[in-house]
Design a protein around this motif. Structure first.
Motif, short mmCIF file in Angstrom:
data_model
loop_
_atom_site.label_atom_id
_atom_site.label_comp_id
_atom_site.label_asym_id
_atom_site.label_seq_id
_atom_site.Cartn_x
_atom_site.Cartn_y
_atom_site.Cartn_z
N ALA A 45 38.62 -4.64 23.76
CA ALA A 45 39.86 -4.78 24.33
C ALA A 45 40.75 -3.61 24.05
CB ALA A 45 40.43 -6.17 23.84
N VAL A 46 40.33 -2.80 23.21
CA VAL A 46 41.25 -1.77 22.74
C VAL A 46 41.10 -0.69 23.86
CG1 VAL A 46 41.47 0.25 21.19
CG2 VAL A 46 40.60 -2.05 20.33
N PRO A 47 42.26 -0.14 24.39
CA PRO A 47 42.38 0.88 25.56
C PRO A 47 41.84 2.18 25.17
CG PRO A 47 44.64 0.00 24.97
CD PRO A 47 43.66 -0.38 23.77
N ALA A 48 41.18 2.72 26.13
CA ALA A 48 40.35 4.13 25.93
C ALA A 48 41.26 5.06 25.46
CB ALA A 48 39.92 4.43 27.27
N ALA A 49 42.56 5.06 25.73
CA ALA A 49 43.34 6.21 25.12
C ALA A 49 43.10 6.11 23.68
CB ALA A 49 44.83 5.91 25.73
N VAL A 50 43.47 4.68 23.27
CA VAL A 50 43.67 4.68 21.73
C VAL A 50 42.04 5.10 21.05
CG1 VAL A 50 43.72 2.75 19.95
CG2 VAL A 50 45.25 2.67 21.95
N LYS A 51 41.24 4.71 21.67
CA LYS A 51 39.74 5.11 21.38
C LYS A 51 39.66 6.60 21.19
CE LYS A 51 37.24 0.91 22.65
NZ LYS A 51 36.23 0.36 23.43
N SER A 52 40.02 7.14 22.19
CA SER A 52 39.92 8.51 22.10
C SER A 52 40.67 9.10 21.15
CB SER A 52 40.33 9.06 23.59
OG SER A 52 41.53 9.17 23.93
N THR A 53 41.91 8.80 21.00
CA THR A 53 42.99 9.36 20.00
C THR A 53 42.21 9.10 18.53
OG1 THR A 53 44.67 8.73 21.15
CG2 THR A 53 45.08 9.02 18.80
N ILE A 54 41.53 8.23 18.06
CA ILE A 54 40.87 7.86 16.97
C ILE A 54 39.74 8.78 16.76
CG2 ILE A 54 39.60 6.05 15.56
CD1 ILE A 54 42.54 5.57 15.62
N GLU A 55 39.06 8.80 17.97
CA GLU A 55 37.83 9.78 17.79
C GLU A 55 38.31 11.35 17.79
OE1 GLU A 55 35.71 9.15 21.47
OE2 GLU A 55 34.96 7.11 20.85
N LYS A 56 39.52 11.81 18.24
CA LYS A 56 39.92 13.04 17.96
C LYS A 56 40.57 13.35 16.75
CE LYS A 56 40.70 13.94 23.05
NZ LYS A 56 41.75 13.94 24.09
N SER A 57 41.38 12.24 16.25
CA SER A 57 42.01 12.34 15.05
C SER A 57 41.39 12.11 13.81
CB SER A 57 43.28 11.37 15.15
OG SER A 57 44.10 11.89 15.99
N PHE A 58 40.40 11.09 13.84
CA PHE A 58 39.46 11.04 12.74
C PHE A 58 38.01 11.04 13.02
CE2 PHE A 58 43.31 8.37 12.64
CZ PHE A 58 44.18 9.14 11.38
N PRO A 59 37.47 12.39 13.25
CA PRO A 59 36.04 12.22 13.68
C PRO A 59 35.16 11.72 12.80
CG PRO A 59 36.89 14.33 13.07
CD PRO A 59 38.10 13.40 13.14
N GLY A 60 34.20 11.25 13.15
CA GLY A 60 33.16 10.59 12.27
C GLY A 60 33.50 9.15 11.49
N THR A 61 34.70 8.48 12.03
CA THR A 61 34.89 7.33 11.62
C THR A 61 34.29 6.06 12.82
OG1 THR A 61 37.15 7.48 12.86
CG2 THR A 61 37.06 7.94 10.30
N LYS A 62 34.27 4.98 12.23
CA LYS A 62 33.85 3.90 12.93
C LYS A 62 34.98 2.74 12.93
CE LYS A 62 30.34 0.12 13.06
NZ LYS A 62 29.34 -0.53 12.20
N LEU A 63 35.28 2.32 14.22
CA LEU A 63 36.30 1.26 14.46
C LEU A 63 35.54 -0.20 13.82
CD1 LEU A 63 39.15 0.30 15.31
CD2 LEU A 63 38.05 -0.05 17.73
N GLU A 64 36.19 -0.75 12.83
CA GLU A 64 35.78 -2.00 12.41
C GLU A 64 36.33 -3.29 12.94
OE1 GLU A 64 35.08 -1.90 7.98
OE2 GLU A 64 33.58 -0.51 8.05
#
Length: 98
Positions: A45-64
């Motif tokens: 349910a998390v928007p794609a824009a939020v997911k891409s921001t997390i991937e770009k800003s915090f590489p190598g992290t996992k959304l728990e």
């Protein structure tokens, strides 16, 4: 003369009792507002824009875990290895608070 010295000693003694140091304590009250208005949502349910921001800003992290409030703000708990972080974003993916 004895009475004069005795009365002076009594007067001075009574004045020194009132000159004692008094202990003053100041109590400080701090109020903290904790946001409890977030409800848990699935990671789908998390928007794609939020997911891409997390991937770009915090590489190598996992959304728990992901949470959403009424203002369409997201509280995301991410982890990398044994370290965990909480990130706040809006619906467009702008980071509000790290």
């Amino acid at each position: 003369m004895k009475k004069l010295i005795l009365s002076a000693a009594i007067v001075l003694g009574s004045l020194s009792i009132h000159a004692a140091n008094s202990i003053v304590t100041n109590a400080m009250v701090v109020s903290v507002n904790i946001q409890t208005e977030f409800t848990e949502i699935t990671s789908d349910a998390v928007p794609a824009a939020v997911k891409s921001t997390i991937e770009k800003s915090f590489p190598g992290t996992k959304l728990e875990k992901a949470y959403k409030n009424e203002k369409n703000e997201y509280k995301l708990e991410i982890a990398t290895g044994d370290k965990k972080y909480t990130i706040f974003t809006d619906a467009s993916g702008n980071i509000i608070k790290k």
